[in-house]
Motif scaffolding. Structure first.
Motif, mmCIF file in Angstrom:
data_model
loop_
_atom_site.group_PDB
_atom_site.id
_atom_site.type_symbol
_atom_site.label_atom_id
_atom_site.label_comp_id
_atom_site.label_asym_id
_atom_site.label_seq_id
_atom_site.Cartn_x
_atom_site.Cartn_y
_atom_site.Cartn_z
ATOM 1 N N LEU A 77 40.337 33.090 36.145
ATOM 2 C CA LEU A 77 41.107 33.170 34.904
ATOM 3 C C LEU A 77 41.918 34.458 34.832
ATOM 4 C CD1 LEU A 77 38.514 31.814 32.311
ATOM 5 C CD2 LEU A 77 40.641 30.715 33.046
ATOM 6 N N VAL A 78 41.316 35.563 35.228
ATOM 7 C CA VAL A 78 42.047 36.831 35.223
ATOM 8 C C VAL A 78 43.170 36.796 36.257
ATOM 9 C CG1 VAL A 78 41.858 39.309 35.696
ATOM 10 C CG2 VAL A 78 40.151 38.180 34.279
ATOM 11 N N GLY A 79 42.916 36.197 37.402
ATOM 12 C CA GLY A 79 43.966 36.060 38.419
ATOM 13 C C GLY A 79 45.133 35.230 37.920
ATOM 14 N N ALA A 80 44.837 34.141 37.236
ATOM 15 C CA ALA A 80 45.900 33.303 36.677
ATOM 16 C C ALA A 80 46.663 34.053 35.584
ATOM 17 C CB ALA A 80 45.312 32.007 36.125
ATOM 18 N N ALA A 81 45.939 34.803 34.765
ATOM 19 C CA ALA A 81 46.598 35.593 33.727
ATOM 20 C C ALA A 81 47.494 36.665 34.348
ATOM 21 C CB ALA A 81 45.562 36.235 32.807
ATOM 22 N N SER A 82 47.059 37.242 35.457
ATOM 23 C CA SER A 82 47.874 38.249 36.151
ATOM 24 C C SER A 82 49.165 37.642 36.675
ATOM 25 C CB SER A 82 47.082 38.878 37.304
ATOM 26 O OG SER A 82 45.996 39.592 36.810
ATOM 27 N N ALA A 83 49.068 36.433 37.202
ATOM 28 C CA ALA A 83 50.279 35.742 37.653
ATOM 29 C C ALA A 83 51.211 35.484 36.470
ATOM 30 C CB ALA A 83 49.910 34.434 38.342
ATOM 31 N N GLY A 84 50.631 35.114 35.328
ATOM 32 C CA GLY A 84 51.428 34.916 34.125
ATOM 33 C C GLY A 84 52.121 36.188 33.678
ATOM 34 N N VAL A 85 51.412 37.314 33.741
ATOM 35 C CA VAL A 85 52.000 38.610 33.374
ATOM 36 C C VAL A 85 53.153 38.942 34.323
ATOM 37 C CG1 VAL A 85 51.556 41.104 33.325
ATOM 38 C CG2 VAL A 85 49.964 39.531 32.231
#
Length: 70
Positions: free
Chosen positions: A16-24
């Motif tokens: 989830l944090v990895g996906a959020a980082s991609a979103g950022v």
């Protein structure tokens, strides 16, 4: 079995944090594009912002480190 479910939750939080980082990263690209003409500079800025976000989120959310000393 408790250890396996704990490990699965840790892996989920990591993802989830990895996906959020991609979103950022992509959000930075989108928001800064009108202001930064150079693609290389735009990509570098977005990458650094995303990496800092990823580090802080993984430290505090995924692994529950004490971020007050960072």
């Amino acid at each position: 079995m408790k250890t396996l479910s704990r490990l699965a939750w840790l892996a989920t939080k990591f993802g989830l944090v990895g996906a959020a980082s991609a979103g950022v990263y992509f959000l930075c690209l989108f928001l800064l594009q009108p202001f930064v003409r150079s693609t290389i500079v735009l990509t570098a800025i977005s990458y650094v912002v995303s990496a800092v976000f990823n580090f802080l989120a993984q430290s505090s959310f995924t692994f529950r480190a004490d971020t007050s000393q960072l």
